[in-house]
Design a protein around this motif. Structure first.
Motif, PDB file in Angstrom:
ATOM      1  N   GLU A 190       9.009   4.638   5.654  1.00 14.62           N
ATOM      2  CA  GLU A 190       8.174   4.022   6.690  1.00 14.62           C
ATOM      3  C   GLU A 190       8.869   2.794   7.273  1.00 14.62           C
ATOM      4  OE1 GLU A 190       5.596   5.520   7.659  1.00 14.62           O
ATOM      5  OE2 GLU A 190       4.731   6.661   5.997  1.00 14.62           O
ATOM      6  N   TYR A 244       9.071   6.604  -0.234  1.00 14.90           N
ATOM      7  CA  TYR A 244       8.077   6.687   0.836  1.00 14.90           C
ATOM      8  C   TYR A 244       7.970   5.359   1.600  1.00 14.90           C
ATOM      9  CZ  TYR A 244       6.333  11.234  -0.765  1.00 14.90           C
ATOM     10  OH  TYR A 244       6.210  12.559  -1.096  1.00 14.90           O
ATOM     11  N   MET A 245       7.958   4.236   0.877  1.00 15.22           N
ATOM     12  CA  MET A 245       7.830   2.941   1.542  1.00 15.22           C
ATOM     13  C   MET A 245       9.036   2.660   2.437  1.00 15.22           C
ATOM     14  SD  MET A 245       8.833  -0.479   1.565  1.00 15.22           S
ATOM     15  CE  MET A 245       9.464  -0.958  -0.047  1.00 15.22           C
ATOM     16  N   TYR A 301       0.298  11.601  -1.103  1.00 13.31           N
ATOM     17  CA  TYR A 301       0.727  10.399  -0.374  1.00 13.31           C
ATOM     18  C   TYR A 301      -0.161  10.148   0.846  1.00 13.31           C
ATOM     19  CZ  TYR A 301       3.675   7.247   2.377  1.00 13.31           C
ATOM     20  OH  TYR A 301       4.145   6.189   3.116  1.00 13.31           O
ATOM     21  N   ASP A 302      -0.379  11.183   1.653  1.00 13.41           N
ATOM     22  CA  ASP A 302      -1.237  11.037   2.831  1.00 13.41           C
ATOM     23  C   ASP A 302      -2.666  10.679   2.435  1.00 13.41           C
ATOM     24  OD1 ASP A 302       0.755  11.455   4.630  1.00 13.41           O
ATOM     25  OD2 ASP A 302       0.267  13.547   5.065  1.00 13.41           O
ATOM     26  N   ASN A 318       1.361   0.815  13.473  1.00 17.18           N
ATOM     27  CA  ASN A 318       2.053   0.217  12.328  1.00 17.18           C
ATOM     28  C   ASN A 318       3.556   0.125  12.539  1.00 17.18           C
ATOM     29  OD1 ASN A 318       1.981  -0.960   9.805  1.00 17.18           O
ATOM     30  ND2 ASN A 318       2.199   0.974   8.715  1.00 17.18           N
ATOM     31  N   LYS A 346      -2.843   7.054   1.340  1.00 17.14           N
ATOM     32  CA  LYS A 346      -2.761   6.163   2.499  1.00 17.14           C
ATOM     33  C   LYS A 346      -4.118   6.044   3.181  1.00 17.14           C
ATOM     34  CE  LYS A 346       0.757   6.162   5.277  1.00 17.14           C
ATOM     35  NZ  LYS A 346       1.780   6.657   6.219  1.00 17.14           N
ATOM     36  N   GLY A 379       3.061   5.977  -2.626  1.00 21.19           N
ATOM     37  CA  GLY A 379       4.240   6.766  -2.977  1.00 21.19           C
ATOM     38  C   GLY A 379       4.406   6.934  -4.477  1.00 21.19           C
ATOM     39  N   LYS A 418       0.835  -1.204   0.000  1.00 21.69           N
ATOM     40  CA  LYS A 418       0.000   0.000   0.000  1.00 21.69           C
ATOM     41  C   LYS A 418       0.868   1.252   0.000  1.00 21.69           C
ATOM     42  CE  LYS A 418      -3.946  -2.059   2.440  1.00 21.69           C
ATOM     43  NZ  LYS A 418      -4.840  -1.953   3.611  1.00 21.69           N
ATOM     44  N   GLU A 419       1.948   1.224   0.766  1.00 19.95           N
ATOM     45  CA  GLU A 419       2.851   2.376   0.816  1.00 19.95           C
ATOM     46  C   GLU A 419       3.581   2.557  -0.510  1.00 19.95           C
ATOM     47  OE1 GLU A 419       3.666   1.977   5.638  1.00 19.95           O
ATOM     48  OE2 GLU A 419       5.100   1.155   4.182  1.00 19.95           O
ATOM     49  N   VAL A 449      -4.275   2.486   5.147  1.00 20.23           N
ATOM     50  CA  VAL A 449      -3.022   2.162   5.824  1.00 20.23           C
ATOM     51  C   VAL A 449      -3.173   2.534   7.297  1.00 20.23           C
ATOM     52  CG1 VAL A 449      -0.560   2.679   5.974  1.00 20.23           C
ATOM     53  CG2 VAL A 449      -1.672   2.550   3.737  1.00 20.23           C
ATOM     54  N   ARG A 468       0.710   5.261  12.094  1.00 17.90           N
ATOM     55  CA  ARG A 468       2.069   4.858  12.451  1.00 17.90           C
ATOM     56  C   ARG A 468       2.129   4.274  13.854  1.00 17.90           C
ATOM     57  NH1 ARG A 468       4.861  10.199   9.896  1.00 17.90           N
ATOM     58  NH2 ARG A 468       5.042   9.422   7.760  1.00 17.90           N
TER      59      ARG A 468
END
Length: 340
Positions: free
Chosen positions: A102, A98-99, A307-308, A322, A311, A30, A25-26, A316, A319
Motif C-alpha cells: 500500500e 501488505y503494508m 486482508y480485505d 488513501n 481492512k 496483513g 491498521k494495514e 481503513v 485507496r
C-alpha cells in the motif's frame, strides 16, 4: 449493567481503531491474514518441503503415502513441525508485505502523478513490497525449513550418535543459535538470493493478477467473499507457476548443511540450479508443484480475503481516499468509505 459494560468495551475498541494510523491498521490486517492462511495449509507446506529436499524418501510413496508416513512416525503434530517458526515468520512478513504494498503504491502515485492506476501499478508495488518483506524476515524462513526438514522423533533419537552431517535442532531458538554459531549472520541468509529473485516476480504477479481479475468483476459482486477467494486463488496459482523453480533452489540451499545426501557443495543460485538439473533432472525443479497448487489456492485466496475483511473491520479508508500525503504520514482520515 452487562449492556453498559458491553457498550464501554465497544466504545474503547472503536476509540482504539479510530486512533490507529493507516499504516498500523494495514500492518495488523496483513499479519492476521498471513498467520491465518499459513496455519490452514501447514500440513501441505510440510509435505511440499519434504518433496523438494528428501526426494528419495518421499517421491516413491506419493502424496497420500507421505501423509501416512508422517502420521505414523510423528503423529498429528508432525504435520505442524516448523509451523511455529513459519507463523513467527509469516505474521511480520505478511504485515510488512501488505503494508509496504500500500505504501509503495501511494509513493509511486505521488512521485509519478501521470502513471496509470491499473494492474501495472500493482505489479511494481507488489514486487518491491515482496522484496522488502523478504529481507526483514528471511532468517525465520530458513529456520522453518530446517525444522520441517527433520523427519525423526526427537524423543527416540540418540543425538550423540547422530552423524556430523545430519544436524539436529530442538526448536526455533536452538536452530538460530546453531546456525549463527556455525556460519554467523551470513548463515542466516543462506538461500536469500533465489528468494529475492523469486519473490520480485511472484509477489508482483500475484497482486497484478488479483487486481486485474477484480477489475472485470461487476461492481455489485466485488464485495462477495466467493469472488475474492476465486480471484485470489487464480492469482496465486499463476504467480507461483512462473517462479516455482527458484523456490526449489532456495529450499535445497537452505538444507544443504544438514543434508547427509549432499556431497556437492552448492554455493550460488545458478550453480545450485545447474547442479539440480545435472544430478536430478529438470523435473526436480518442479518437484512438489502439484502439492504447491493445493497449498497456494487456499493460502493466497484466504490471505487476500482476510486482508480485505480486516481492512473493512479496521475502517481503513479506500485507496482513492488513501493516496494523499496524510496517508503517507500515518494520519487516519475520518472517512466512511471502505476498500472493497
Amino acid at each position: 449493567m452487562e449492556k453498559r459494560e458491553e457498550r464501554e468495551v465497544v466504545s474503547v475498541t472503536d476509540g482504539m481503531i479510530e486512533s490507529m494510523p493507516v499504516f498500523a491498521k494495514e500492518l495488523v490486517a496483513g499479519g492476521v491474514a498471513g498467520g491465518f492462511a499459513k496455519t490452514v495449509v501447514a500440513p501441505l507446506e510440510r509435505v511440499k518441503i519434504l518433496f523438494q529436499t528428501r526426494r528419495a524418501d518421499f517421491h516413491s510413496i506419493g502424496l497420500l503415502g507421505s501423509f501416512k508416513k508422517i502420521a505414523n512416525t510423528e503423529g498429528i503434530l508432525g504435520f505442524y513441525r516448523g509451523n511455529g517458526a513459519s507463523v513467527a515468520r509469516i505474521v511480520p512478513y505478511a504485515a510488512l508485505h501488505y503494508m509496504m504494498y500500500e505504501q509503495y503504491r501511494r509513493w509511486i502515485i505521488l512521485g509519478f502523478p501521470d502513471i496509470g492506476r491499473g494492474p501495472g501499478l500493482d505489479l511494481m508495488a507488489g514486487s518491491f513490497s515482496g522484496g522488502t518483506a523478504v529481507l526483514f524476515t528471511y532468517p525465520l524462513d530458513l529456520v522453518r525449513t530446517k525444522l520441517a526438514y527433520q523427519v525423526f522423533e526427537p524423543s527416540k533419537l540418540n543425538i550423540k550418535r547422530m552423524p556430523h552431517a545430519e544436524q539436529f535442532y530442538k526448536g526455533i531458538f536452538d536452530c538460530f543459535k546453531k546456525i549463527h554459531k556455525e556460519s554467523g549472520i551470513r548463515g542466516l541468509y543462506r538461500g536469500v538470493a533465489p528468494s529475492l529473485y523469486g519473490i520480485f516476480p511472484y509477489s508482483g504477479l500475484k497482486f497484478y493478477f488479483y487486481e486485474e481479475m477484480k477489475s472485470y468483476v461487476p461492481e455489485k459482486h466485488k464485495k462477495d467473499i466467493t469472488v475474492k477467494l476465486f480471484c485470489g486463488s487464480v492469482a496465486g496459482l499463476l504467480g507461483q507457476t512462473f517462479t516455482y523453480p527458484l523456490d526449489v533452489v532456495r529450499r535445497q540451499m537452505q538444507v544443504q548443511r544438514i543434508s547427509a545426501s549432499n556431497s556437492v557443495e552448492m554455493k550460488g543460485t545458478m550453480q545450485t540450479l545447474v547442479t539440480i538439473v545435472q544430478n536430478e533432472g529438470w523435473k526436480q525443479l518442479f518437484s512438489g508443484l502439484s502439492i504447491n497448487y493445493l497449498k497456494v489456492v487456499p493460502s493466497v485466496a484466504i490471505g487476500f480475503t482476510v486482508y480485505d475483511t480486516m481492512k473493512l473491520w479496521l475502517r481503513v479508508p479506500s485507496r482513492e481516499d488513501n493516496t494523499g500525503k496524510k496517508a503517507l504520514e500515518g494520519i487516519n482520515p475520518r472517512s466512511t468509505s471502505h476498500h472493497s
